[in-house]
Design a protein around this motif. Structure first.
Motif, PDB file in Angstrom:
ATOM      1  N   THR A  45       3.305   4.760  -9.890  1.00  0.00           N
ATOM      2  CA  THR A  45       3.604   4.540  -8.481  1.00  0.00           C
ATOM      3  C   THR A  45       4.191   3.138  -8.297  1.00  0.00           C
ATOM      4  O   THR A  45       5.169   2.957  -7.571  1.00  0.00           O
ATOM      5  N   LEU A  46       3.613   2.164  -8.989  1.00  0.00           N
ATOM      6  CA  LEU A  46       4.133   0.798  -8.949  1.00  0.00           C
ATOM      7  C   LEU A  46       5.593   0.770  -9.380  1.00  0.00           C
ATOM      8  O   LEU A  46       6.452   0.175  -8.711  1.00  0.00           O
ATOM      9  N   LEU A  90      10.118   5.447  -4.243  1.00  0.00           N
ATOM     10  CA  LEU A  90       9.106   5.687  -3.216  1.00  0.00           C
ATOM     11  C   LEU A  90       9.210   4.539  -2.224  1.00  0.00           C
ATOM     12  O   LEU A  90       9.615   3.439  -2.587  1.00  0.00           O
ATOM     13  N   THR A  91       8.836   4.804  -0.985  1.00  0.00           N
ATOM     14  CA  THR A  91       8.866   3.742   0.017  1.00  0.00           C
ATOM     15  C   THR A  91       7.439   3.370   0.395  1.00  0.00           C
ATOM     16  O   THR A  91       6.630   4.244   0.717  1.00  0.00           O
ATOM     17  N   ALA A  95      -7.204   8.837  -1.360  1.00  0.00           N
ATOM     18  CA  ALA A  95      -7.186   7.411  -1.664  1.00  0.00           C
ATOM     19  C   ALA A  95      -5.758   6.968  -1.963  1.00  0.00           C
ATOM     20  O   ALA A  95      -4.991   7.720  -2.557  1.00  0.00           O
ATOM     21  N   PRO A  96      -5.393   5.767  -1.509  1.00  0.00           N
ATOM     22  CA  PRO A  96      -4.043   5.292  -1.803  1.00  0.00           C
ATOM     23  C   PRO A  96      -3.833   5.119  -3.303  1.00  0.00           C
ATOM     24  O   PRO A  96      -4.738   4.717  -4.024  1.00  0.00           O
ATOM     25  N   THR A 155       0.851  -1.193   0.000  1.00  0.00           N
ATOM     26  CA  THR A 155       0.000   0.000   0.000  1.00  0.00           C
ATOM     27  C   THR A 155       0.880   1.234   0.000  1.00  0.00           C
ATOM     28  O   THR A 155       1.935   1.261   0.631  1.00  0.00           O
ATOM     29  N   PHE A 156       0.460   2.236  -0.770  1.00  0.00           N
ATOM     30  CA  PHE A 156       1.181   3.502  -0.765  1.00  0.00           C
ATOM     31  C   PHE A 156       0.220   4.630  -1.069  1.00  0.00           C
ATOM     32  O   PHE A 156      -0.604   4.524  -1.965  1.00  0.00           O
ATOM     33  N   SER A 157       0.292   5.717  -0.302  1.00  0.00           N
ATOM     34  CA  SER A 157      -0.471   6.905  -0.711  1.00  0.00           C
ATOM     35  C   SER A 157       0.376   8.164  -0.608  1.00  0.00           C
ATOM     36  O   SER A 157       1.265   8.275   0.236  1.00  0.00           O
ATOM     37  N   TYR A 158       0.105   9.100  -1.519  1.00  0.00           N
ATOM     38  CA  TYR A 158       0.788  10.394  -1.522  1.00  0.00           C
ATOM     39  C   TYR A 158       0.047  11.308  -0.569  1.00  0.00           C
ATOM     40  O   TYR A 158      -0.809  12.067  -0.990  1.00  0.00           O
TER      41      TYR A 158
END
Ligand SMILES: Nc1ncnc2c1ncn2[C@@H]1O[C@H](COP(=O)(O)OP(=O)(O)OP(=O)(O)O)[C@@H](O)[C@H]1O
Ligand SMILES: [Mg+2]
Lengths: 273, 271
Positions: A45-46, A54-55, A17-18, A10-13
C-alpha cells in the motif's frame, strides 16, 4: 533533499482497519531504504501510494517536494518507478525490447531516443544480449531484470521494488540484488526495497519495519537485527546469520551482531584461536 | 502437455518473405483469398499455386511444415470432396448406384474444390509462419488506422490483441499446473462420462479464471506505473516501413492476382 516524504498519511481499502495508518516516513535523495514487515503490514500500500496508484485518504505525500495529486501524476510516475512481485504479470509485450520500449513510448519520446533508452536500460541490468528474445522463455530472475529495465527506460529518480525477489530462486534473488545495488551506486537512484527476506535488508543504508500500517522500527539494518525480541513481536524471523550470532553469544563467544559472513567468520576465528 | 501447442506457429528464419511488411502480407492474404474464390478454371488455380510455391521457397519454410498445416483440415476437405464426387451429377457418367453418381464433371469439380481449399489453408499458414504475432498486430493496427476517424479504438484493440497473445503461454502453463495440482488431489480428468468430465473441469477453470483476473489487475498497475494513458501522445518504437522488397513483391503479386481475376471473365479452359 527528500526524495519521498509521507506526512501523517492514512489509507484504507473500504471498511476495516486502515492499511496505512498515520504514517510518517521519508527517504533522502540517493538513499537505499529497506522496508520490512510481515504479510499484510501495508508495504505494498505504501508503494502504491507513493506512485499515485492509490490516493491517500488523509495526509500528504511528496515526491521531490511535489505533492502527489491528480495533476502531478504523470510527472510523479516518470520520477517513481515500481517493479512488482510477479515476473509473469508485468510485461506488456512478448519481446524484450518491445516491452522495455513500452514506458518510453507512453511518454511520447521520439524513436531514436527510445532506441537509446532500450540500450541503456538493458545494459544497466545486464540483459543486452537478450534484446530480441522472447520474454516467456527467460528465467524468473531474467524476467525481473527486464521489468527493471522497463522501469529504467523512463529514467526514474526513485525505484521501488515491491517484493520483486519473493518469487525467485536464490540465484534470481542474487541477480536482482546485484543489479539494484549497481543502479543505486552508478545511476544514483533512490531505492525503496520492500522485502520479507531479512537478509536483503543488508543491502540498504537504513531499514524500516512496518506493522499494521505503521512504522514501528527504524535504523541501520545491523542495529535492527540486534533487536531480536522486538522483531519477533512483529512476526519477523531473524535472518540465519543473526540467529548464529545470538547462539554464539549465548554459548559464550562474544560475537557482536554483524551481518557480513566474512566479518563473522573473522570474529569466530579470533575467538577460537 | 499444453506447452506443445505453439500458438501462431511462427517459424523463425530470416527470409525475404519474413522481412516483408506485415501490412502487405495481410493485404496479400485477403487479395489471394478473393482471387481464389473468383477463380473459375484450373489455369487460374495453377497460377495461384505457382505463386504460393514461389512464396514458400522464398520464405525458406520446409515442405514438412507446410504439409503439417494442411493435415489439420485434411479430413474436412476430403469429406467435402467425397460428397461432391457422389452428388454433383453431370453428363459423362462413369458409375452410378441409386442417387449416387460419379461423373467427369463431379470429379473435376471436387478436384477444383480440394485445390482451392488447400491453397487457402497454405496461404494463411504461410502468413503465420513468416510473421510474428507482434508484427501481425502492428500490421492490423496500422491497416485499421483510418477507422480512428470514426473514433474506433484502434490502438486499444491492437494492445488487447498483443497482451492476449503474450498471456497465452502463461495461462497454458498455469492450466498445466492447476491440472497437475487437482490430479495430485485425486481429481479424475481423463475418464468417466462426458457429464462427469465436464464437472471435473470446473475446479480447473475457476482457479484459472481467478488467477487471470489477478494477473490482469497486476498488469494494469504495472502499465499505469509505466505512464500508460491510452493512445494519445504515444509514440511507437517500431515503425512499419514499406521497402523495395515490398514493392517488388507487390508488383509481382498484383500482376498475378489480376491475371487470375481476368481469367474469370475471359476463361481459357473453363471447367
Ligand atoms: N485490494 C485490496 N482490497 C482490500 N484490502 C486490501 C487490498 N490490498 C490489500 N488489502 C489489505 O490491506 C492490508 C495491507 O496490505 P498490503 O498489500 O499493503 O500488505 P503487504 O505488507 O504488502 O503484504 P504482503 O507481504 O502480503 O505483500 C492487508 O490487511 C490487506 O488485507
Ligand atoms: Mg505486498
Amino acid at each position: 533533499m527528500k526524495a519521498i516524504e509521507f506526512r501523517d498519511v492514512t489509507f484504507s481499502y473500504g471498511e476495516g482497519a486502515p492499511a496505512v495508518n498515520h504514517l510518517n516516513f521519508s527517504a533522502e535523495e540517493g538513499e537505499f531504504v529497506a522496508v520490512l514487515g510481515h504479510n499484510g503490514s501495508g508495504k505494498s500500500t505504501l508503494a502504491r501510494l507513493a506512485d499515485g496508484l492509490l490516493t491517500a485518504d488523509g495526509g500528504e505525500i511528496r515526491v521531490f517536494g511535489n505533492p502527489v495529486s491528480e495533476k502531478t501524476l504523470s510527472d510523479i510516475r516518470k520520477d517513481v518507478g515500481i517493479v512488482f512481485q510477479n515476473p509473469d504479470s508485468q510485461a506488456v509485450a512478448s519481446l524484450v525490447e518491445d516491452d522495455v520500449a513500452f514506458g518510453a513510448e507512453n511518454i511520447g519520446l521520439p524513436r531514436e531516443e527510445i532506441g537509446r533508452r532500450i540500450g541503456f536500460a538493458l545494459r544497466a541490468v545486464g540483459m543486452e544480449p537478450y534484446r530480441t528474445a522472447t520474454i516467456s522463455r527467460l528465467s524468473g530472475g531474467q524476467k525481473q531484470r527486464v521489468a527493471i529495465a522497463g522501469v529504467l527506460a523512463l529514467k526514474p529518480r526513485i525505484m521501488i521494488l515491491d517484493e520483486s525477489t519473493s518469487m525467485l530462486d536464490p540465484r534470481g534473488r542474487r541477480e536482482i540484488a546485484e543489479v539494484v545495488k549497481r543502479l543505486h551506486r552508478e545511476e544514483k537512484i533512490t531505492v525503496l526495497f520492500i522485502t520479507h527476506f531479512m537478509e536483503e535488508a543488508l543491502l540498504a543504508d537504513r531499514a524500516v519495519v512496518m506493522n499494521r500500517g505503521e512504522i514501528v522500527m527504524e535504523g541501520a539494518p545491523a542495529e535492527i537485527f540486534g533487536r531480536h525480541e522486538e522483531l519477533l513481536t512483529y512476526n519477523l524471523a531473524l535472518p540465519r546469520i543473526g540467529v548464529i550470532c545470538k547462539r554464539l553469544r549465548e554459548g559464550g563467544i562474544a560475537a557482536a551482531d554483524t551481518l557480513g559472513i566474512e566479518e563473522l567468520a573473522k570474529e569466530i576465528a579470533e575467538c577460537v584461536s | 502437455m499444453l506447452k506443445d501447442v505453439s500458438f501462431g506457429q511462427y517459424y523463425p528464419v530470416s527470409s525475404f518473405v519474413h522481412r516483408l511488411d506485415p501490412r502487405f502480407k495481410i493485404v496479400f492474404l485477403i487479395a489471394f483469398i478473393v482471387a481464389i474464390f473468383l477463380a473459375k478454371e484450373f489455369l487460374a488455380l495453377g497460377i495461384a499455386a505457382a505463386l504460393l510455391l514461389l512464396a514458400i521457397l522464398f520464405a525458406r519454410i520446409p515442405a514438412g511444415k507446410v504439409l503439417r498445416s494442411v493435415r489439420g483440415v485434411l479430413f474436412l476437405v476430403l469429406f467435402t470432396a467425397a460428397i461432391n464426387i457422389f452428388f454433383h451429377g453431370g453428363e459423362t457418367v462413369y458409375w452410378s448406384y441409386g442417387i449416387l453418381q460419379v461423373t467427369k464433371e463431379g470429379i473435376l469439380f471436387s478436384a477444383f474444390l480440394v485445390i482451392r481449399l488447400f491453397l487457402l489453408v497454405v496461404c494463411s499458414s504461410l502468413l503465420t509462419y513468416t510473421t510474428t504475432p507482434v508484427s501481425l498486430t502492428d500490421g492490423i493496427e496500422s491497416l485499421l488506422t483510418p477507422l480512428k476517424w470514426v473514433h474506433f479504438p484502434v490502438h486499444e484493440l491492437a494492445l488487447i490483441m498483443s497482451i492476449a497473445l503474450r498471456f497465452i503461454p502463461i495461462l497454458m502453463d498455469e492450466t498445466d499446473r492447476i491440472i497437475g495440482a487437482q490430479k495430485a488431489r485425486g481429481a479424475n480428468l481423463d475418464s468417466g462420462s462426458p457429464a462427469k468430465r465436464i464437472r471435473a473441469i470446473v475446479p480447473v477453470l475457476i482457479p484459472l479464471l481467478l488467477s487471470a483476473f489477478r494477473r490482469a489487475d497486476e498488469l494494469g498497475d504495472a502499465m499505469d506505473a509505466r505512464c500508460y494513458s491510452g493512445g494519445k501522445k504515444r509514440t511507437k518504437y517500431k515503425k512499419l516501413r514499406f521497402t523495395w522488397r515490398d514493392l517488388i513483391a507487390f508488383l509481382l503479386i498484383a500482376g498475378l492476382v489480376a491475371g487470375i481475376v481476368v481469367l474469370r471473365y475471359f476463361p481459357v479452359f473453363p471447367v
